[in-house]
Design a protein around this motif. Structure first.
Motif: not given
Length: 417
Positions: A111-115, A348-354
């Motif tokens: 669960g380390d990345v945004a849904a 990592p937040g949503i920015g890093a994930s994207l």
């Protein structure tokens, strides 16, 4: 860009190596991923995988180079890079794809990345695993046992309380096929007398050992296979435990799995294991007659010493000096971080994930967010100036200025530095 090893520019000067050699290998890997697996695959670039390309070249004595087109990460300059179709680069691309797929799955499961990004990341991980199989087939590497070993890792982490009861025969039959299941390393790690932490790190060690050993196969140096398999086995434990130490506090705070907490291993105990593995790895590299090769010292041995030194400083342990051009990968105090106030994100937040999904890592996101290596020619000088020399006078038996003794972090004095 994933990875543990960060060679120091001062070290390159000490060994008479052009510091651009690191970029030569990195760009070769990046272009190999692009040419063989598409633009998105460049997001899997793993800095540790560069060691595989370097070891292959060090043993074969040949280094194929080509001129790459301008790139944003080089300030839109051309550069001499390792050829994308060379055996070492192909092995490095295989490792990058396979390990990135496993790492992304792990982050998604934790669960380390945004849904919003879990679906795309899971699809990317599946694709990368398939690409790793295709890449491995081209260089004669049987990657299925390694994929199975990563499956065993998940199995072990899901039932940490039952680690003591896991036996070699049952785990091997389900996850790790022959001939790797019969290897001395794996059987020892899964023996009834083995401690739980050894079992937890075994799959990572198994993967690293086979990748290291295959460099000797590609270089046509069969006499080095066993020594490099041992070096890879030790490198796998260093990578696994260093990551566990780095994430220890965050994992406990977020109730995530951590191998040290799960097995009741203290951080100082883990550090002792790291020192043991570092010594064993150096002995194996020496047995392969590679310990005197400048690029091996600069890209593998010295950075490992730097990792141990930073981890040791965080727990009050005096370790050997080594130049470090990076901030602390373990989140521990470091001069560069203290001066600049820069700290890595804890997750990592949503920015890093994207950015990962969209391939922004290929256009500067990761490099510019991680102040450890030069993104462009303009940043190179700043990177060198930020290379800190701390703890001089504590290196092995040289007893003087470690920055000029020429042996710091890689001397053959028999100690653990």
């Amino acid at each position: 860009m994933f990875g543990l090893l960060r060679p120091c520019a001062h070290g390159a000067q000490k060994y008479g190596i052009d510091a651009a050699e690191w970029r030569t290998q990195l760009c070769g890997l990046c272009l190999g991923l692009r040419d063989g697996h598409g633009q998105l695959a460049r997001a899997t670039t793993n800095k540790d995988a560069l060691v595989l390309s370097m070891l292959t070249e060090a043993q074969s004595g040949s280094a194929a180079r080509t001129t790459a087109a301008p790139c944003p990460l080089r300030g839109m300059r051309r550069a001499s890079v390792a050829t994308a179709d060379s055996p070492g680069v192909q092995l490095a691309t295989t490792a990058s794809l396979l390990l990135a797929a496993a790492k992304i799955r792990d982050h998604v499961d934790d669960g380390d990345v945004a849904a919003l990004t879990r679906g795309p990341l899971s699809k990317a991980a599946t694709r990368w695993a398939g690409e790793a199989r295709a890449s491995a087939a081209r260089i004669g590497l049987d990657v299925e046992p390694l994929v199975a070993a990563l499956g065993a890792q998940v199995h072990l982490e899901q039932a940490p309380k039952d680690l003591a009861s896991v036996d070699n025969s049952s785990l091997t039959a389900e996850f790790v096929p022959e001939p790797l299941a019969a290897s001395a390393h794996w059987c020892s790690a899964m023996a009834p007398s083995a401690d739980p932490l050894t079992r937890l790190t075994a799959p990572t060690q198994l993967c690293a050992s086979e990748f290291f050993a295959h460099t000797a196969v590609l270089a046509d140096r069969p006499e080095n296979v066993d020594a490099l398999r041992e070096a890879g086995w030790q490198f796998g434990r260093i990578a696994h435990l260093a990551d566990a130490v780095a994430d220890y506090d965050d994992d406990l705070a977020r109730d995530h799995f951590n191998p040290l907490a799960a097995t009741g291993t203290t951080v100082p105990e883990a550090y002792d294991l790291l020192r043991q593995s570092n010594s064993s790895l150096r002995a194996a590299i020496a047995a392969a007659e590679l310990s005197r090769v400048p690029t091996v010292r600069w890209m593998l041995l010295d950075p490992l010493t730097s990792v141990l030194r930073r981890l040791g400083s965080g727990i009050g342990t005096v370790v050997a000096h080594t130049c470090s051009a990076s901030r602390d990968t373990a989140g521990l105090p470091h001069a560069h971080a203290r001066r600049t106030g820069h700290r890595p994100p804890t997750r990592p937040g949503i920015g890093a994930s994207l950015a990962l999904v969209l391939g922004a890592y290929c256009t500067g996101y990761a490099c510019c967010a991680d102040h450890t290596q030069p993104c462009t020619g303009e940043r190179k000088d700043a990177w060198i100036k930020d290379c800190d020399c701390e703890g001089c006078g504590e290196c092995c038996s040289c007893g003087g200025d470690c920055c000029s003794c020429g042996d710091c972090g890689c001397c053959d004095c028999g100690c653990d530095c």
